[in-house]
Scaffold this motif. Sequence first.
Motif: not given
Lengths: 70, 408
Positions: B8-17, B308-311
């Motif tokens: 699954p997508a990491p939680d810092h990635v918004p679905p629209e991206r 955009v939030q990068l981790r």
Amino acid sequence: MKVVVDLARCQGHARCEDLCPEVFATDAVEGKCVIAQPEFPPELEARVRLAVRNCPEGALRIAKSATGAA
Amino acid sequence: MTLHFQPPAPDHVPPERMVDFDFFAVPPGMADPTEIWHDLVRQGVPSIFYTPRNGGHWVLMDYADIVEAYRDHTVFSTYQTPVPPIEPFPVVQPQGVDPPEHNVFRRLLAPLFTPIAVRGMVDELQRRAAGLIDRFAARGQCDFIADFAARYPTGTFLHLFGLPEERLDEFLALASTFFRSTAPAERADNITQIYAVLDALFREKQASPGTDIASTIVLARDANGQPHDWTDILNCGFLLFVAGLDTVTNTLAYIWRYLATTPDARRYFRDRLDDPDAFLRGIEELMRINAVSSLFRRVTHDCEFRGVQLRRNDRVVLPNTIANRDQRVFENPQAIDLDRAVNVHVTFGVGPHRCIGSHLAKREVMVSMQEWLRRIPDFELDPAQPPGAAFGGSVMGFDSLWLRWPPR
């Protein structure tokens, strides 16, 4: 007209030397830009401007005054 | 449409991206694998998106952002970046370390690859290209990749490293496995073999140095007058082995396929065989349009980039082929214009890690074209042979290119 290089930006792509070797060269140690003829004659202006626009690092600029203090 | 991602997508990635995109997956029948990148543009994906494939990674799609990532090592590091992740992975020198540590090996290698140094290699490059072409020119047919594009840069590597020509097949096999194998055990074994070969090579050069690059590296001293760390020496040899082979091979393959199908382009370069400046300008356009490499970076700390939030430790993929066709930078970007006046392509990257071998690579391409067109002025795809199978990944290409021409 005078062309100047920001050596902190230059990464040695040598596009300037390819496009206008009368004005630009590269050094043997890092391959960075060496301006052989900073105050270039008017007949080279078009090619110097082309070299400036083709620098992928934006390291070249044309200074308006002969002192380079544009 | 609901997409079910694994993982699954990491939680810092918004679905629209989120975009489901695998840059290794090339649909059957696609002749140009870089088209999978351009399909994304046509689909209208966000200019910064995240795919969960290949371990999960970001992709930057704007020229300006890709250039920024190349320049800003404080956010976009080159340290241990493989996508999908391979750990442990060698800290390749100097590409895999950030400034200021990067400067140590960069300064050591830089004089060996300047335009001045490369001009000194031209006779040797010409001799090698001519020798390969003369083996098949009279035959009227070849597989350009097996017979030329793979052998030429590997032979150049042997020469630069002071290795005998007899070892060409051994190095071709090592390189082929390194670039094409996807079997984990085979890959691990291959890297071990490459390091064993480099270890033996550097020991030999240490004992009896020559004027080659391997000797220069092994004889170099650090700021304290000491030899460099042996691991760093091996990692530097590893970089030079992997960086200059597959990239050049596949760039040549793309260019020859274009030449084989474009009589006007063959004529353009034939007419300029004795005008290196014009020839080189045309090659810059071929380098722009045939950017086979995508580069990797790793985020150094949690931060925001263009909103955009990068981790920390996020992987980032920079597709050069996308940057090179950004319409905000290139006029009529999809057209091949051999006289293009302004061409700030990023095929060799920009910033502190600008491809150190770029001048050698361009000279290899130029010499190959000159020697080829003098011997084989006209050629075409061989209709009796199947087209090569395309492959994706960080260096894209296809595995054969059969050409034919009137035998002499």
